[in-house]
Design a protein around this motif. Structure first.
Motif, PDB file in Angstrom:
ATOM      1  N   VAL A  31      12.209  38.857  40.382  1.00 10.47           N
ATOM      2  CA  VAL A  31      10.997  38.742  39.570  1.00 10.47           C
ATOM      3  C   VAL A  31      10.610  37.274  39.606  1.00 10.47           C
ATOM      4  CG1 VAL A  31       9.984  38.939  37.275  1.00 10.47           C
ATOM      5  CG2 VAL A  31      11.602  40.675  38.070  1.00 10.47           C
ATOM      6  N   ARG A  32       9.458  36.975  40.169  1.00  9.38           N
ATOM      7  CA  ARG A  32       9.033  35.583  40.325  1.00  9.38           C
ATOM      8  C   ARG A  32       8.298  35.145  39.055  1.00  9.38           C
ATOM      9  NH1 ARG A  32       6.300  34.929  46.127  1.00  9.38           N
ATOM     10  NH2 ARG A  32       4.981  36.660  45.424  1.00  9.38           N
ATOM     11  N   GLY A  33       9.034  34.421  38.212  1.00 15.66           N
ATOM     12  CA  GLY A  33       8.542  34.096  36.882  1.00 15.66           C
ATOM     13  C   GLY A  33       7.259  33.304  36.858  1.00 15.66           C
ATOM     14  N   GLU A  34       7.046  32.464  37.878  1.00 19.01           N
ATOM     15  CA  GLU A  34       5.859  31.613  37.851  1.00 19.01           C
ATOM     16  C   GLU A  34       4.558  32.404  37.804  1.00 19.01           C
ATOM     17  OE1 GLU A  34       7.354  31.900  42.139  1.00 19.01           O
ATOM     18  OE2 GLU A  34       8.200  31.521  40.149  1.00 19.01           O
ATOM     19  N   TYR A  35       4.576  33.618  38.361  1.00 12.64           N
ATOM     20  CA  TYR A  35       3.330  34.387  38.386  1.00 12.64           C
ATOM     21  C   TYR A  35       2.971  34.958  37.020  1.00 12.64           C
ATOM     22  CZ  TYR A  35       2.979  33.708  43.341  1.00 12.64           C
ATOM     23  OH  TYR A  35       2.843  33.114  44.576  1.00 12.64           O
ATOM     24  N   VAL A  36       3.956  35.104  36.154  1.00  7.11           N
ATOM     25  CA  VAL A  36       3.646  35.487  34.774  1.00  7.11           C
ATOM     26  C   VAL A  36       2.826  34.383  34.118  1.00  7.11           C
ATOM     27  CG1 VAL A  36       4.625  36.016  32.508  1.00  7.11           C
ATOM     28  CG2 VAL A  36       5.719  36.914  34.583  1.00  7.11           C
ATOM     29  N   PHE A  37       3.217  33.142  34.368  1.00 11.05           N
ATOM     30  CA  PHE A  37       2.547  32.003  33.741  1.00 11.05           C
ATOM     31  C   PHE A  37       1.269  31.614  34.489  1.00 11.05           C
ATOM     32  CE2 PHE A  37       7.049  31.774  32.631  1.00 11.05           C
ATOM     33  CZ  PHE A  37       6.936  31.800  31.246  1.00 11.05           C
ATOM     34  N   ARG A  38       1.291  31.688  35.806  1.00  8.26           N
ATOM     35  CA  ARG A  38       0.068  31.409  36.555  1.00  8.26           C
ATOM     36  C   ARG A  38      -1.014  32.439  36.246  1.00  8.26           C
ATOM     37  NH1 ARG A  38       1.739  30.386  42.740  1.00  8.26           N
ATOM     38  NH2 ARG A  38      -0.524  30.650  42.961  1.00  8.26           N
ATOM     39  N   GLY A  39      -0.597  33.660  35.911  1.00  6.85           N
ATOM     40  CA  GLY A  39      -1.570  34.697  35.595  1.00  6.85           C
ATOM     41  C   GLY A  39      -2.404  34.376  34.372  1.00  6.85           C
ATOM     42  N   ILE A  40      -1.832  33.586  33.450  1.00  6.80           N
ATOM     43  CA  ILE A  40      -2.560  33.200  32.234  1.00  6.80           C
ATOM     44  C   ILE A  40      -2.902  31.711  32.238  1.00  6.80           C
ATOM     45  CG2 ILE A  40      -1.606  35.075  30.825  1.00  6.80           C
ATOM     46  CD1 ILE A  40       0.397  33.041  29.668  1.00  6.80           C
ATOM     47  N   ARG A  42      -1.022  29.156  31.917  1.00  5.45           N
ATOM     48  CA  ARG A  42      -0.353  28.427  30.843  1.00  5.45           C
ATOM     49  C   ARG A  42       1.102  28.174  31.236  1.00  5.45           C
ATOM     50  NH1 ARG A  42      -1.404  31.045  25.074  1.00  5.45           N
ATOM     51  NH2 ARG A  42      -0.511  29.013  24.468  1.00  5.45           N
ATOM     52  N   TYR A  43       1.608  27.029  30.814  1.00  4.06           N
ATOM     53  CA  TYR A  43       2.960  26.596  31.151  1.00  4.06           C
ATOM     54  C   TYR A  43       3.967  27.283  30.226  1.00  4.06           C
ATOM     55  CZ  TYR A  43       6.173  23.178  33.214  1.00  4.06           C
ATOM     56  OH  TYR A  43       7.172  22.575  33.923  1.00  4.06           O
ATOM     57  N   PRO A  44       5.235  27.411  30.663  1.00  6.40           N
ATOM     58  CA  PRO A  44       6.252  28.009  29.777  1.00  6.40           C
ATOM     59  C   PRO A  44       6.471  27.179  28.516  1.00  6.40           C
ATOM     60  CG  PRO A  44       7.032  27.993  32.041  1.00  6.40           C
ATOM     61  CD  PRO A  44       5.780  27.158  32.017  1.00  6.40           C
ATOM     62  N   THR A  45       6.249  27.798  27.385  1.00  6.60           N
ATOM     63  CA  THR A  45       6.549  27.225  26.073  1.00  6.60           C
ATOM     64  C   THR A  45       7.171  28.338  25.255  1.00  6.60           C
ATOM     65  OG1 THR A  45       4.413  27.849  25.137  1.00  6.60           O
ATOM     66  CG2 THR A  45       4.547  25.673  26.197  1.00  6.60           C
ATOM     67  N   GLU A  46       7.618  28.014  24.063  1.00  5.11           N
ATOM     68  CA  GLU A  46       8.181  29.056  23.199  1.00  5.11           C
ATOM     69  C   GLU A  46       7.160  30.167  22.961  1.00  5.11           C
ATOM     70  OE1 GLU A  46      11.558  30.475  21.809  1.00  5.11           O
ATOM     71  OE2 GLU A  46      11.392  28.402  22.476  1.00  5.11           O
ATOM     72  N   GLU A  47       5.901  29.770  22.809  1.00  2.00           N
ATOM     73  CA  GLU A  47       4.858  30.756  22.536  1.00  2.00           C
ATOM     74  C   GLU A  47       4.579  31.646  23.748  1.00  2.00           C
ATOM     75  OE1 GLU A  47       0.105  31.010  21.326  1.00  2.00           O
ATOM     76  OE2 GLU A  47       1.103  29.066  21.539  1.00  2.00           O
ATOM     77  N   LEU A 113      12.315  25.185  30.643  1.00  2.00           N
ATOM     78  CA  LEU A 113      13.351  26.110  31.092  1.00  2.00           C
ATOM     79  C   LEU A 113      14.001  26.802  29.904  1.00  2.00           C
ATOM     80  CD1 LEU A 113      15.302  27.385  33.160  1.00  2.00           C
ATOM     81  CD2 LEU A 113      16.699  25.302  32.958  1.00  2.00           C
ATOM     82  N   ASP A 114      14.329  26.032  28.875  1.00  4.68           N
ATOM     83  CA  ASP A 114      14.960  26.622  27.692  1.00  4.68           C
ATOM     84  C   ASP A 114      14.073  27.673  27.045  1.00  4.68           C
ATOM     85  OD1 ASP A 114      17.124  25.002  28.125  1.00  4.68           O
ATOM     86  OD2 ASP A 114      16.704  23.619  26.482  1.00  4.68           O
ATOM     87  N   ALA A 115      12.750  27.453  27.059  1.00  9.23           N
ATOM     88  CA  ALA A 115      11.830  28.447  26.503  1.00  9.23           C
ATOM     89  C   ALA A 115      11.918  29.749  27.299  1.00  9.23           C
ATOM     90  CB  ALA A 115      10.402  27.909  26.506  1.00  9.23           C
ATOM     91  N   GLU A 116      11.965  29.636  28.630  1.00  7.81           N
ATOM     92  CA  GLU A 116      12.147  30.827  29.463  1.00  7.81           C
ATOM     93  C   GLU A 116      13.471  31.520  29.150  1.00  7.81           C
ATOM     94  OE1 GLU A 116      10.839  30.793  33.776  1.00  7.81           O
ATOM     95  OE2 GLU A 116      11.033  28.644  33.419  1.00  7.81           O
ATOM     96  N   LEU A 117      14.527  30.722  29.036  1.00  7.34           N
ATOM     97  CA  LEU A 117      15.864  31.290  28.855  1.00  7.34           C
ATOM     98  C   LEU A 117      16.026  31.959  27.496  1.00  7.34           C
ATOM     99  CD1 LEU A 117      18.054  28.516  30.519  1.00  7.34           C
ATOM    100  CD2 LEU A 117      17.239  30.675  31.502  1.00  7.34           C
ATOM    101  N   ARG A 118      15.380  31.438  26.476  1.00 10.06           N
ATOM    102  CA  ARG A 118      15.461  32.106  25.178  1.00 10.06           C
ATOM    103  C   ARG A 118      14.779  33.472  25.222  1.00 10.06           C
ATOM    104  NH1 ARG A 118      15.540  26.658  23.197  1.00 10.06           N
ATOM    105  NH2 ARG A 118      13.266  26.441  23.354  1.00 10.06           N
ATOM    106  N   ALA A 119      13.701  33.578  26.004  1.00 12.08           N
ATOM    107  CA  ALA A 119      13.066  34.883  26.194  1.00 12.08           C
ATOM    108  C   ALA A 119      14.008  35.819  26.955  1.00 12.08           C
ATOM    109  CB  ALA A 119      11.747  34.722  26.936  1.00 12.08           C
ATOM    110  N   VAL A 120      14.678  35.292  27.976  1.00 11.11           N
ATOM    111  CA  VAL A 120      15.648  36.087  28.734  1.00 11.11           C
ATOM    112  C   VAL A 120      16.771  36.572  27.815  1.00 11.11           C
ATOM    113  CG1 VAL A 120      17.435  35.971  30.527  1.00 11.11           C
ATOM    114  CG2 VAL A 120      15.155  35.019  30.960  1.00 11.11           C
TER     115      VAL A 120
END
Length: 299
Positions: A31-40, A42-47, A113-120
């Protein structure tokens, strides 16, 4: 599902496959995570990780009992520049294959990265089939840093694999094995481009790249010696699949967007077939607009 005897897993870039479609594949290999964020944009944040990434990974993991491998954000600097909330902008274009990418970006800016990992972590509380893959690794030290960061946030039992997209990672694969990695995903797109010293594109994909077969065999031999697994991901072609089979690769990983082109799935069964192209176009437009603004109003 197989191609020329090679088991095939699915690669996702924000698409939402049905359970029936996922059952046809040997897991979700990437699962290529960048496309989730590029789709909107917006950069990875807690929100954003909570609202978008957690929702998306939960939907994918809930649709299959097989393993799901999530690769954390992997963007070029130009792609990062247009994401709202990015912590660092750099107007030096450079070469898209080089620069602050993959684990190097995570090491420089670990908060995203930590924001991504907390979601994981939250997804894995419900779906333990979720794994994590390190992007664009060039050394065992980078992999170890990434793995320890992942396990400190997600949990000590999470499987942490690595991409093999650089010649350094492929040649020194024994160091990654000695560091404890057992899950490898060879990224053919960047690796073939770097090996051939040519830009990515259809002409490069269709041909044979000098040294690739030998390098794949080298990686597979080292990993299989410790009972690890090697997947080959990217824009697979019949030539590349033949090379993978000869090298002993365990699985091919095919992009959702390529399923119809390769004749693996009827286009009518792929409602998100245009999703990846639309996200890439959105990013290109945003990059072009930003460069135009900068050229009109230089600092």
């Amino acid at each position: 599902m197989q191609m020329s005897g090679l088991p095939i897993a699915l690669a996702l870039s924000g698409e939402a496959p049905s359970r029936a479609l996922l059952e046809r594949f040997a897991g979700v290999g990437l699962v290529r995570g960048e496309y989730v964020f590029r789709g909107i944009l917006r950069y990875p944040t807690e929100e954003t990780a909570g609202a978008e990434l957690e929702r998306y990974l939960s939907s994918v993991c809930a649709a299959t009992e097989a393993s799901v491998a999530y690769r954390t954000l992997e963007v070029t600097q130009a792609e990062a520049n247009v994401l709202e909330g990015v912590e660092h902008e750099d107007d030096e274009d450079g070469d898209d294959l080089l620069g602050l990418r993959g684990v190097r970006r995570h090491m420089a800016f670990p908060a995203s990265l930590d924001a991504e990992l907390r979601a994981v972590r939250r997804v894995r509380e419900r779906h333990p089939n979720l794994e994590v893959v390190a992007p664009f690794v060039t050394s065992a030290d980078e992999y170890v840093w990434f793995r320890e960061r992942v396990r400190s946030v997600v949990g000590p039992d999470v499987v942490v694999g690595t991409m093999v997209e650089t010649p350094a990672a492929a040649v020194d694969v024994a160091d990654l094995v000695d560091a404890g990695c057992r899950r490898f995903v060879v990224g053919s797109n960047d690796l073939t481009s770097l090996l051939a010293a040519r830009r990515r594109g259809p002409a490069l994909r269709e041909g044979s790249v000098p040294g690739l077969a030998r390098l794949l065999a080298h990686v597979t031999a080292a990993v299989h010696a410790v009972d690890g697994t090697v997947d080959l991901a990217g824009y697979l072609t019949p030539t590349l699949v033949e090379t993978a089979v000869a090298a002993g690769v365990d699985r091919g990983v095919v992009h959702y967007s390529d399923l119809a082109r390769l004749g693996l799935v009827d286009p009518a069964a792929l409602p998100d077939l245009g999703h990846l192209a639309a996200v890439k176009a959105r990013t290109r437009d945003a990059i072009a607009a930003r460069r135009s603004r900068i050229s009109r109003h230089p600092v």
